[in-house]
Scaffold this motif. Structure first.
Motif, PDB file in Angstrom:
ATOM      1  N   ALA A   1       9.229   1.723  -7.110  1.00 28.53           N
ATOM      2  CA  ALA A   1      10.587   1.488  -6.597  1.00 28.53           C
ATOM      3  C   ALA A   1      10.725   0.077  -6.039  1.00 28.53           C
ATOM      4  N   PHE A   2       9.724  -0.390  -5.294  1.00 22.81           N
ATOM      5  CA  PHE A   2       9.774  -1.735  -4.724  1.00 22.81           C
ATOM      6  C   PHE A   2       9.817  -2.785  -5.832  1.00 22.81           C
ATOM      7  N   VAL A   3       8.929  -2.679  -6.827  1.00 20.50           N
ATOM      8  CA  VAL A   3       8.901  -3.644  -7.925  1.00 20.50           C
ATOM      9  C   VAL A   3      10.233  -3.614  -8.675  1.00 20.50           C
ATOM     10  N   GLY A   4      10.789  -2.437  -8.871  1.00 18.21           N
ATOM     11  CA  GLY A   4      12.087  -2.329  -9.535  1.00 18.21           C
ATOM     12  C   GLY A   4      13.192  -3.032  -8.778  1.00 18.21           C
ATOM     13  N   ARG A   5      13.198  -2.879  -7.472  1.00 21.25           N
ATOM     14  CA  ARG A   5      14.215  -3.548  -6.649  1.00 21.25           C
ATOM     15  C   ARG A   5      14.047  -5.059  -6.688  1.00 21.25           C
ATOM     16  N   ILE A   6      12.792  -5.533  -6.682  1.00 17.30           N
ATOM     17  CA  ILE A   6      12.547  -6.972  -6.785  1.00 17.30           C
ATOM     18  C   ILE A   6      13.077  -7.482  -8.125  1.00 17.30           C
ATOM     19  N   ARG A   7      12.733  -6.789  -9.194  1.00 21.11           N
ATOM     20  CA  ARG A   7      13.168  -7.215 -10.533  1.00 21.11           C
ATOM     21  C   ARG A   7      14.681  -7.208 -10.680  1.00 21.11           C
ATOM     22  N   ALA A   8      15.344  -6.316  -9.978  1.00 18.58           N
ATOM     23  CA  ALA A   8      16.798  -6.204 -10.086  1.00 18.58           C
ATOM     24  C   ALA A   8      17.523  -7.274  -9.268  1.00 18.58           C
ATOM     25  N   THR A   9      16.789  -8.089  -8.542  1.00 10.30           N
ATOM     26  CA  THR A   9      17.388  -9.137  -7.720  1.00 10.30           C
ATOM     27  C   THR A   9      17.784 -10.315  -8.600  1.00 10.30           C
ATOM     28  N   ASN A  10      19.050 -10.695  -8.535  1.00 17.44           N
ATOM     29  CA  ASN A  10      19.539 -11.841  -9.311  1.00 17.44           C
ATOM     30  C   ASN A  10      18.862 -13.132  -8.869  1.00 17.44           C
ATOM     31  N   ASP A  11      18.748 -14.063  -9.789  1.00 19.26           N
ATOM     32  CA  ASP A  11      18.247 -15.422  -9.550  1.00 19.26           C
ATOM     33  C   ASP A  11      16.733 -15.510  -9.361  1.00 19.26           C
TER      34      ASP A  11
ATOM     35  N   GLU B   1       0.868  -1.174   0.000  1.00 22.92           N
ATOM     36  CA  GLU B   1       0.000   0.000   0.000  1.00 22.92           C
ATOM     37  C   GLU B   1       0.899   1.216   0.000  1.00 22.92           C
ATOM     38  N   GLY B   2       0.653   2.123  -0.944  1.00 22.75           N
ATOM     39  CA  GLY B   2       1.474   3.323  -1.009  1.00 22.75           C
ATOM     40  C   GLY B   2       1.218   4.100  -2.278  1.00 22.75           C
ATOM     41  N   CYS B   3       2.096   5.062  -2.543  1.00 19.64           N
ATOM     42  CA  CYS B   3       1.960   5.880  -3.742  1.00 19.64           C
ATOM     43  C   CYS B   3       2.667   5.200  -4.913  1.00 19.64           C
ATOM     44  N   LEU B   4       2.458   5.731  -6.092  1.00 19.32           N
ATOM     45  CA  LEU B   4       3.014   5.153  -7.310  1.00 19.32           C
ATOM     46  C   LEU B   4       4.537   5.042  -7.250  1.00 19.32           C
ATOM     47  N   GLU B   5       5.204   6.070  -6.771  1.00 23.08           N
ATOM     48  CA  GLU B   5       6.660   6.066  -6.726  1.00 23.08           C
ATOM     49  C   GLU B   5       7.189   4.973  -5.798  1.00 23.08           C
ATOM     50  N   GLU B   6       6.549   4.786  -4.641  1.00 24.93           N
ATOM     51  CA  GLU B   6       6.993   3.766  -3.685  1.00 24.93           C
ATOM     52  C   GLU B   6       6.806   2.357  -4.246  1.00 24.93           C
ATOM     53  N   ILE B   7       5.646   2.106  -4.819  1.00 24.25           N
ATOM     54  CA  ILE B   7       5.361   0.775  -5.365  1.00 24.25           C
ATOM     55  C   ILE B   7       6.263   0.488  -6.561  1.00 24.25           C
TER      56      ILE B   7
ATOM     57  N   SER C   1      10.561 -15.311 -11.841  1.00 25.10           N
ATOM     58  CA  SER C   1       9.484 -14.486 -12.380  1.00 25.10           C
ATOM     59  C   SER C   1       8.987 -13.508 -11.329  1.00 25.10           C
ATOM     60  N   VAL C   2       8.484 -12.379 -11.831  1.00 23.82           N
ATOM     61  CA  VAL C   2       7.855 -11.352 -11.005  1.00 23.82           C
ATOM     62  C   VAL C   2       6.553 -10.977 -11.697  1.00 23.82           C
ATOM     63  N   ASP C   3       5.440 -11.109 -11.008  1.00 26.09           N
ATOM     64  CA  ASP C   3       4.136 -10.702 -11.519  1.00 26.09           C
ATOM     65  C   ASP C   3       3.525  -9.755 -10.494  1.00 26.09           C
ATOM     66  N   TYR C   4       2.764  -8.787 -10.978  1.00 26.03           N
ATOM     67  CA  TYR C   4       2.134  -7.852 -10.051  1.00 26.03           C
ATOM     68  C   TYR C   4       0.895  -7.235 -10.675  1.00 26.03           C
ATOM     69  N   SER C   5       0.061  -6.707  -9.813  1.00 26.56           N
ATOM     70  CA  SER C   5      -1.078  -5.898 -10.241  1.00 26.56           C
ATOM     71  C   SER C   5      -1.162  -4.701  -9.305  1.00 26.56           C
ATOM     72  N   VAL C   6      -1.609  -3.571  -9.846  1.00 28.23           N
ATOM     73  CA  VAL C   6      -1.706  -2.323  -9.089  1.00 28.23           C
ATOM     74  C   VAL C   6      -3.087  -1.731  -9.305  1.00 28.23           C
ATOM     75  N   ARG C   7      -3.710  -1.309  -8.237  1.00 32.16           N
ATOM     76  CA  ARG C   7      -5.052  -0.706  -8.310  1.00 32.16           C
ATOM     77  C   ARG C   7      -5.135   0.459  -7.332  1.00 32.16           C
ATOM     78  N   PRO C   8      -5.914   1.481  -7.660  1.00 31.46           N
ATOM     79  CA  PRO C   8      -6.182   2.535  -6.682  1.00 31.46           C
ATOM     80  C   PRO C   8      -6.995   1.968  -5.519  1.00 31.46           C
TER      81      PRO C   8
END
Length: 139
Positions: A111-121, A103-109, A124-131
């Protein structure tokens, strides 16, 4: 056009080449350009701006011989203001699944998804975002 050198596993290069051929692309560069544009534009939806958002992020990884689980714990703590829930589950003989509820603003979410994706090994990463307020539903 600028030429960029990118390192990737041979299996991925083979998949990109096969995808390009099967879908009528002129070559792997065209596939990679389109994938890059799509990735960069994922969080550019103006309907998500200025809203409190909720997101579900699912991460799959092989737990043998990797430190992904420890890195997921670290990210959960680093983003504790955004992560409202986290579930860890074993899937099959060699895989783990992490499910994050954010739960948070667009920038926070983003950033989190980006950090997850940048994790080696990560497999897959799947996500959904809703207001959260659902004022402007996304279709």
């Amino acid at each position: 056009m600028t030429v960029v050198s990118v390192s990737m596993p041979e299996e991925l290069v083979e998949r990109i080449d096969a995808f390009a051929e099967e879908h009528g692309y002129t070559g792997r560069s065209e596939v990679i350009r389109e994938a890059s544009r799509n990735l960069m534009g994922e969080f550019d939806d103006p309907r998500l701006e200025d809203h409190e958002l909720m997101a579900v992020v699912t991460v799959l990884f092989d737990y043998h011989g990797t430190t992904v689980e420890e890195r997921m714990i670290g990210l959960r703590h680093e983003y504790e203001g955004v992560v409202s829930s986290n579930v860890h589950s074993h899937v099959g003989d060699h895989h783990c699944m992490e499910l994050f509820v954010l739960e948070g603003c667009l920038e926070e979410i983003s950033a989190f998804v980006g950090r997850i994706r940048a994790t080696n090994d990560i497999l897959s990463v799947d996500y959904s975002v809703r207001p959260v307020d659902e004022i402007d539903p996304i279709t």
